[in-house]
Design a protein around this motif. Structure first.
Motif, short mmCIF file in Angstrom:
data_model
loop_
_atom_site.label_atom_id
_atom_site.label_comp_id
_atom_site.label_asym_id
_atom_site.label_seq_id
_atom_site.Cartn_x
_atom_site.Cartn_y
_atom_site.Cartn_z
N GLU A 53 0.82 -1.21 -0.04
CA GLU A 53 -0.01 -0.02 -0.08
C GLU A 53 0.80 1.21 -0.11
O GLU A 53 0.31 2.08 -0.67
CB GLU A 53 -1.04 -0.04 1.17
CG GLU A 53 -2.06 1.13 1.06
CD GLU A 53 -3.13 0.89 2.09
OE1 GLU A 53 -3.72 1.71 2.58
OE2 GLU A 53 -3.31 -0.55 2.29
N ALA A 54 2.15 1.30 0.66
CA ALA A 54 2.93 2.37 0.64
C ALA A 54 3.52 2.82 -0.61
O ALA A 54 3.93 3.76 -1.17
CB ALA A 54 4.12 2.12 1.48
N ILE A 55 3.66 1.62 -1.49
CA ILE A 55 3.89 1.72 -2.77
C ILE A 55 2.92 2.32 -3.78
O ILE A 55 3.16 3.29 -4.54
CB ILE A 55 4.47 0.41 -3.44
CG1 ILE A 55 5.68 -0.18 -2.70
CG2 ILE A 55 4.83 0.51 -5.04
CD1 ILE A 55 5.94 -1.63 -3.32
N VAL A 56 1.75 1.94 -3.68
CA VAL A 56 0.68 2.26 -4.64
C VAL A 56 0.02 3.71 -4.15
O VAL A 56 -0.27 4.20 -4.95
CB VAL A 56 -0.43 1.12 -4.53
CG1 VAL A 56 -1.82 1.42 -5.42
CG2 VAL A 56 0.26 -0.29 -5.21
N ARG A 57 -0.32 3.80 -2.84
CA ARG A 57 -1.07 4.85 -2.43
C ARG A 57 -0.36 6.33 -2.87
O ARG A 57 -1.43 7.21 -3.25
CB ARG A 57 -1.35 4.78 -0.92
CG ARG A 57 -2.38 5.83 -0.35
CD ARG A 57 -2.91 5.68 0.90
NE ARG A 57 -3.58 4.17 1.12
CZ ARG A 57 -5.01 4.28 0.77
NH1 ARG A 57 -5.70 5.31 0.35
NH2 ARG A 57 -5.25 3.02 1.15
N PRO A 58 0.95 6.49 -2.82
CA PRO A 58 1.15 7.96 -3.39
C PRO A 58 0.99 8.16 -4.51
O PRO A 58 0.79 9.13 -4.99
CB PRO A 58 2.72 7.79 -2.65
CG PRO A 58 2.77 6.87 -1.66
CD PRO A 58 1.91 5.73 -2.11
N LEU A 59 1.15 7.12 -5.47
CA LEU A 59 0.82 7.13 -6.82
C LEU A 59 -0.66 7.50 -7.16
O LEU A 59 -1.04 8.40 -7.94
CB LEU A 59 1.26 5.77 -7.71
CG LEU A 59 2.71 5.60 -7.52
CD1 LEU A 59 2.90 4.25 -8.40
CD2 LEU A 59 3.47 6.68 -8.40
N ALA A 60 -1.44 6.90 -6.43
CA ALA A 60 -2.92 7.08 -6.54
C ALA A 60 -3.13 8.65 -5.88
O ALA A 60 -4.10 9.20 -6.76
CB ALA A 60 -3.68 6.17 -5.90
N GLU A 61 -2.47 9.04 -5.08
CA GLU A 61 -2.90 10.51 -4.78
C GLU A 61 -2.35 11.61 -5.71
O GLU A 61 -2.74 12.71 -5.47
CB GLU A 61 -2.16 10.59 -3.16
CG GLU A 61 -2.79 9.76 -2.10
CD GLU A 61 -1.91 9.74 -0.83
OE1 GLU A 61 -2.38 9.32 0.16
OE2 GLU A 61 -1.14 10.42 -0.78
N LEU A 62 -1.80 11.24 -6.52
CA LEU A 62 -1.19 12.10 -7.49
C LEU A 62 -2.32 12.15 -8.73
O LEU A 62 -2.28 13.19 -9.50
CB LEU A 62 0.06 11.70 -8.36
CG LEU A 62 1.39 11.97 -7.38
CD1 LEU A 62 2.56 11.28 -8.27
CD2 LEU A 62 1.57 13.45 -7.03
N VAL A 63 -3.45 11.37 -8.53
CA VAL A 63 -4.34 11.58 -9.83
C VAL A 63 -5.12 12.63 -9.63
O VAL A 63 -5.53 13.26 -8.50
CB VAL A 63 -5.40 10.40 -9.51
CG1 VAL A 63 -6.41 10.44 -10.64
CG2 VAL A 63 -4.72 9.12 -10.02
N GLY A 64 -5.07 13.61 -10.73
CA GLY A 64 -5.74 14.83 -10.71
C GLY A 64 -4.76 16.04 -10.63
O GLY A 64 -4.99 17.14 -10.49
N HIS A 65 -3.49 15.58 -10.24
CA HIS A 65 -2.36 16.67 -10.31
C HIS A 65 -1.42 16.33 -11.65
O HIS A 65 -0.29 15.90 -11.22
CB HIS A 65 -1.59 16.34 -9.01
CG HIS A 65 -2.37 16.82 -7.85
ND1 HIS A 65 -2.43 17.83 -7.05
CD2 HIS A 65 -3.19 15.84 -6.91
CE1 HIS A 65 -3.08 17.87 -6.05
NE2 HIS A 65 -3.74 16.84 -6.21
#
Length: 316
Positions: free
Chosen positions: A131-143
């Motif tokens: 989750e630490a790998i995936v979540r920061p990437l997901a948080e860039l959606v929209g940026h």
């Protein structure tokens, strides 16, 4: 007695210029320094605009379908050679996109990895690390379109390998996460772990990129951050603005959770390689005729399994 100009001490005119003395008036600051600062700010603004534009065009059209001149023109620069001036070539521009995103990604991932390593069980550590790998990437959606850019890059294996140099440090926390997973899975053969990890990451980036392409234009900035601290997909600080935005946030958070669970299961699943090699060495009898064989969908060397039922293929 009033002195003439020639009678002033040597270097006095330099001291007056340094303090800004002009015809009896005092000025503040250094005009030359201020101009250099403004020039630097303009250059930095142009550089950032080129990076953002390149990320978007590479994500939309692919790495080889966009030229440096097109990027400069799309960024609004009157100088079509601006991208070449700032970056030299396309490879360096690709590295600059990584560096531009690295600060935010590494900072966020460091926090999540600290939580992952404090888990009580190995399985919990695996889940939290993925989750630490995936979540920061997901948080860039929209940026921007960084995840879609990554999807384009990972399809170009040779270029991807060149850009992701360990010494650059741009993906330091990504490598740290991979090391944590490797330590949490000591019984998994190295080659198997490497293949599964690469497959899991490709799956995650492809899924997030697909979501980004479909929904990023609808999402508002910081929408993905609503799921940053709540794995259920609900905003802990209250409902987001608008039902549509809430659905997007919830959908994205559910996707992150599903990816984390799928990747964790893929990594931690027992390897069939041990059983296969044991049978080959004659330490146990081969399976009975008609017994499903996990490794006979395709050979380890990529060739189809053609052995008759009940026999394992003879591979080196």
């Amino acid at each position: 007695m009033k002195r003439g100009w020639a009678e002033w001490p040597r270097g006095h005119d330099k001291r007056r210029r340094h303090t800004g003395w002009v015809s009896g008036l005092t000025t503040t600051g250094n005009p030359g320094r201020n101009e250099r600062r403004r020039s630097y700010d303009r250059s930095r603004t142009t550089r950032d605009a080129l990076i953002a534009t390149a990320e978007r065009l590479f994500a939309e059209r692919g790495l080889d379908a966009v030229s440096l001149r097109e990027i400069a023109a799309a960024a609004g620069s009157h100088n079509t050679g601006a991208a070449q001036y700032h970056f030299g070539d396309k490879e360096r521009l690709l590295e600059a996109i990584f560096e531009h995103r690295a600060t935010v990604l590494n900072a966020r991932r460091s926090v999540l990895l600290a939580q992952a390593t404090s888990q009580a069980t190995s399985q919990a550590t695996i889940q939290a690390t993925v989750e630490a790998i995936v979540r920061p990437l997901a948080e860039l959606v929209g940026h921007g379109q960084y995840v879609s850019f990554l999807a384009r890059l990972q399809a170009d294996h040779a270029r991807d390998h060149r850009i992701r140099r360990p010494e650059s440090g741009t993906d330091a926390t990504f490598r740290q996460a991979r090391d944590i997973l490797r330590q949490a899975l000591p019984t998994l053969p190295e080659a198997v772990f490497r293949r599964r990890f690469n497959l899991a990451m490709r799956m995650a980036i492809a899924a997030l990129a697909d979501y980004e392409r479909v929904h990023a234009t609808e999402a508002q900035p910081d929408a993905a951050a609503h799921c940053a601290t709540d794995p259920t997909g609900r905003d802990p600080g209250g409902p987001p603005s608008g039902e549509e935005l809430h659905d997007l946030v919830t959908d994205l958070c559910d996707l992150v959770t599903d990816l984390a669970e799928a990747m964790s299961g893929m990594l931690a699943a027992p390897s069939s390689r041990t059983t296969t090699r044991t049978v080959r060495s004659g330490e146990s009898r081969p399976p009975a005729a008609g017994t499903p064989r996990a490794d006979c969908q395709s050979g380890e060397d990529g060739k189809p399994c053609s052995a008759p039922p009940g026999q394992l293929p003879d591979r080196p």
